[in-house]
Design an enzyme around this catalytic site. Structure first.
Site, PDB file in Angstrom:
ATOM      1  N   ALA A  64     -82.783 -43.549 -12.819  1.00  0.00           N
ATOM      2  CA  ALA A  64     -83.716 -43.007 -12.556  1.00  0.00           C
ATOM      3  C   ALA A  64     -83.480 -41.909 -11.792  1.00  0.00           C
ATOM      4  O   ALA A  64     -82.203 -41.571 -11.316  1.00  0.00           O
ATOM      5  CB  ALA A  64     -84.792 -43.307 -11.449  1.00  0.00           C
ATOM      6  N   GLY A 102     -83.326 -47.969 -14.676  1.00  0.00           N
ATOM      7  CA  GLY A 102     -84.640 -46.755 -14.880  1.00  0.00           C
ATOM      8  C   GLY A 102     -84.762 -47.311 -16.222  1.00  0.00           C
ATOM      9  O   GLY A 102     -85.483 -46.912 -17.309  1.00  0.00           O
ATOM     10  N   GLU A 105     -84.663 -50.070 -18.135  1.00  0.00           N
ATOM     11  CA  GLU A 105     -86.647 -50.600 -17.789  1.00  0.00           C
ATOM     12  C   GLU A 105     -87.450 -50.144 -18.644  1.00  0.00           C
ATOM     13  O   GLU A 105     -88.481 -51.059 -19.498  1.00  0.00           O
ATOM     14  CB  GLU A 105     -86.542 -50.688 -16.249  1.00  0.00           C
ATOM     15  N   GLU A 125     -78.313 -50.663 -10.445  1.00  0.00           N
ATOM     16  CA  GLU A 125     -79.822 -50.298  -9.005  1.00  0.00           C
ATOM     17  C   GLU A 125     -78.731 -50.691  -8.239  1.00  0.00           C
ATOM     18  O   GLU A 125     -78.463 -50.478  -6.693  1.00  0.00           O
ATOM     19  CB  GLU A 125     -80.877 -51.048  -9.103  1.00  0.00           C
TER      20      GLU A 125
END
Ligand code: NAD
Length: 706
Positions: A64, A102, A105, A125
């Protein structure tokens, strides 16, 4: 309308969705919305049977966009991951490069994952103090089990694609990156034909409650033991994976989202994000060229096989470089190699190094006494005694023997480069490479830019440090450079406080509560108190007014040199490294203070913490004022990687920003009145105090070379 970074094209009966946000396709809210729209478009198009999602620039998605973390978040159920997962047509992730955070994910929300053999995956993360917030903690345990999922989430490590395949995260590997898209298309059609959606959300979490309980307990112990400043995030990861086991998928997703939200704005997470960016910024030095291709160093040399030289040689051998280890004569060089052998043997005994790897590394290091052996080396690091005349003689020699284009480095910890390479014909090829002890362990290399160092030399020194897996940060060529110079007043203050009334145990406890893995007096006992003692005696011989440290001196004179003698600031049971408080030390402190008429007082914990750190902040400001460091963040990276500064505090200057320049300058004025003239707020600190601007706003006064 902002330009969408996601493209949708139909190729026959399969849609190709490409995420394109250079350089690494970081995900922002805009990208997520565009992905949602792309999936909807595939669903709505009767000609499309399946979708392939991939990334531009030879990479999937590296995570992200961290700068946007903590902003408004899309509700659970409406995010790209939810939308991909629930698509009624198969979605295949085609992964090259990175699928991190992300990115992974998104891939886990897809119904099939194909990766190139060179791809790397991971959920990183926790390294910035949060947990995966896009279903990572809910989907991964369903795919690989609770134990492995927790290891992956807590470590934040990168997983090479072949391992990811063995774990079941990747369904298929392709060796040739050029074949990735085509293979993904074939798989997409196959899944569509079979009506096979393979949603991870529908899988049960493997295992039973009893074995899981043990796994959760072990993961909590790992969280408690972390030194990376992310304890809260590691505990939160356990909580989120527990939710994956205990709750239906949708409720688990909601729980993950709540936990993520509770972490993202915390001071720790902010500090960890700050540190992450400071590390990235530190790679940029004004005026330093980008070398393309990046240089690789195969053959290296180290001059001086003492404490630092052996550690540097080990760092080089570890990454496969050949090392000529030069000493005053062959016997000394061989002794250096034996010391390295002994260090490796201890690692083998501990189980952290295999006997085979030890043999391979040792075979790369060749003791030599003749400089002619260096003529083919790409890089040489000088690590002889801290003596400018000796270093000058060595660099004069190196200028003659090193091949054109070779990189010449000095590990000096204090001497400005021009004091030993001024006038050297190869001065442009020389930079400082200040490693920290133990050099094979500590990550920081302070790269010193001498007045004559060529910009390309600086870039090569950075490349060399990175090749060794180190963190390089630039410093100007002043006395003590940036790291040690900013730390010197810190050291003075915590020692003086012991004369004034603090106990070493109090100082160590306060620093450990702040987040240091170990207190400064404990560090002193490990390093050996005799080294500082010898330096103080030398200084005293040169300057009768030199402020010595009578308590530390007395301990050494009593034979208490630290762990190696079983006693220093603490005592140590035979065979133990655990510091134990010693009434003898308390007595010494009392005696010395009485003899010198020093009045002792109780020093509050807040002062114990702030005095050393404020002194360092003031000196760091002076360094920035003189343009000897590029930016405050560089100081922070040095403290993080050179001195074990707690990462959850971000760094010295980030911590100082939490207090503010006005409060710091005001306190320094009070200490000047109470403690003496060594306390003088510098102009830059005063300026910040006056304007109210944060330390992070300090503009660079670094002078880039033309
Ligand atoms: P050390 O005394 O352990 O080792 C120095 C070595 O250099 C000795 O083995 C000595 O025999 C060798 N040497 C002396 N003259 C030589 C010559 N002419 N040719 C070849 N070898 C020669 O010292 P050290 O602690 O390793 O420090 C070395 C350098 O690293 C110094 O400049 C020091 O300031 C710097 N440094 C030290 C530390 C530290 O914590 N010890 C940290 C960072 C930098």
């Amino acid at each position: 309308m902002p330009e969408t970074s996601v493209s949708w094209t139909r190729r026959g009966d399969v849609a190709l969705v490409v995420i394109d946000n250079p350089p690494l396709n970081a995900l922002g809210p805009e990208t997520s919305r565009a992905l949602v729209a792309a999936v909807a478009r595939s669903e709505a198009d009767p000609l499309v049977v399946a979708t392939v999602v991939t990334g531009a620039h030879d990479t999937f998605v590296a995570g992200a966009d961290i700068r946007q973390l903590g902003g408004p978040s899309t509700p659970v159920g409406e995010r790209a991951t939810d939308r991909i997962d629930l698509s009624d047509k198969p979605v295949v992730a085609a992964i090259d490069g990175f699928a991190i955070g992300g990115g992974l994910e998104i891939a886990l929300a897809c119904h099939f994952r194909i990766a190139t053999a060179r791809a790397e995956l991971g959920l990183s993360e926790s390294l910035i103090g949060v947990i995966p917030g896009g279903g990572g903690t809910q989907r991964l345990p369903r795919l690989v089990g609770v134990d492995r999922a927790l290891e992956i989430v807590q470590s934040g490590r990168r997983i090479a694609a072949p391992e990811a395949q063995a774990l079941g995260i990747v369904d298929r590997l392709v060796d040739d990156p050029a074949a990735l898209e085509e293979t993904a298309f074939a798989e997409a059609r196959r899944l569509a034909a079979a009506g096979d959606l393979r949603r991870i959300r529908d899988l049960p979490v493997p295992g039973d409650a009893a074995t899981r309980a043990e796994t959760f307990a072990a993961a909590r112990r790992r969280a408690d033991a972390t030194k990376a400043g992310n304890r809260k995030a590691l505990h939160a990861a356990v909580e989120a994976v527990e939710a994956a086991c205990a709750l239906p998928f949708a409720a688990g997703m909601a729980r993950e989202s709540e936990i993520f939200a509770s972490l993202v704005g915390s001071p720790e997470a902010k500090a960890l994000r700050y540190a992450f960016f400071a590390e990235r910024e530190a790679r940029k030095v004004p005026g330093m060229p980008k070398l393309d291709p990046a240089p690789r160093f195969a053959a290296g040399a180290v001059i001086g096989a003492g404490t630092m030289g052996s550690g540097i040689a080990m760092s080089m051998a570890e990454v496969g470089m050949g090392v000529k280890l030069v000493e005053t004569d062959m016997d000394a060089a061989r002794r250096g190699l034996s010391r390295i052998d002994a260090t490796y043997a201890a690692s083998v005994a501990r189980g952290s190094l295999s006997a085979d790897e030890k043999a391979r590394r040792l075979a790369r290091i060749e003791p030599v006494a003749d400089y002619a052996a260096l003529s083919a080396c790409d890089v040489v690091v000088e690590a002889v005694f801290e003596d400018a005349a000796l270093k000058r003689a060595i660099f004069d020699r190196l200028a003659q023997v090193m091949k054109p284009g070779a990189l010449l480095l000095s590990n000096t910890s204090t001497i400005p480069l021009d004091l030993f390479v001024g006038g050297n014909s190869r001065a442009a090829d020389v930079a400082g490479a200040h490693f920290f002890s133990p050099a094979n362990v500590m990550k920081l290399v302070e790269v010193v830019d001498g007045p004559q160092t060529a910009p390309a030399t600086l870039a090569r020194a950075f490349a060399f440090a990175r090749q060794l897996g180190k963190v390089a940060v630039v410093a100007g060529s002043c006395d003590g450079f940036v790291a040690n110079r900013s730390r010197a007043p810190f050291q003075t203050e915590y020692q003086l406080m012991v004369e004034e009334g603090a106990a070493p145990e109090q100082v160590d406890r306060v620093m450990m509560e702040f987040g240091y893995p170990i207190g400064p007096f404990m560090v002193g006992d490990i390093a050996g108190l005799d080294i500082g003692y010898a330096v103080r005696k030398l200084n005293l011989a040169k300057d009768p007014d030199f402020r010595t440290l009578p308590i530390a001196d007395r301990l050494v004179e009593m034979g208490r040199k630290g762990q190696k003698t079983g006693a220093g600031w603490y005592r140590y049971e035979p065979g133990s490294r655990k510091p134990v408080s010693d009434p003898v030390v308390a007595q010494v402190i009392e005696d010395v203070c009485r003899e010198r008429g020093i009045a002792r007082r109780a020093i509050p914990d807040a002062e114990v913490l702030r005095r050393p750190l404020f002194a360092a902040v003031n000196e760091a400001c002076r360094i920035l004022e003189e343009g000897m460091a590029v930016r405050p963040g560089d100081v922070d990276v040095m403290w993080l990687h050179g001195f074990g500064f707690p990462r959850q505090q971000g760094g010295l200057m980030h911590w100082a920003d939490g207090i503010g320049a006005a409060a710091i300058a005001g306190q320094i004025d009070m200490w000047r009145d109470a403690l003496g003239a060594r306390w003088q707020a510098c102009d830059l600190l005063r300026e910040l105090a006056r304007t109210g601007n944060p330390f992070s706003s300090i503009e660079s006064r670094w002078r880039a070379k033309p």
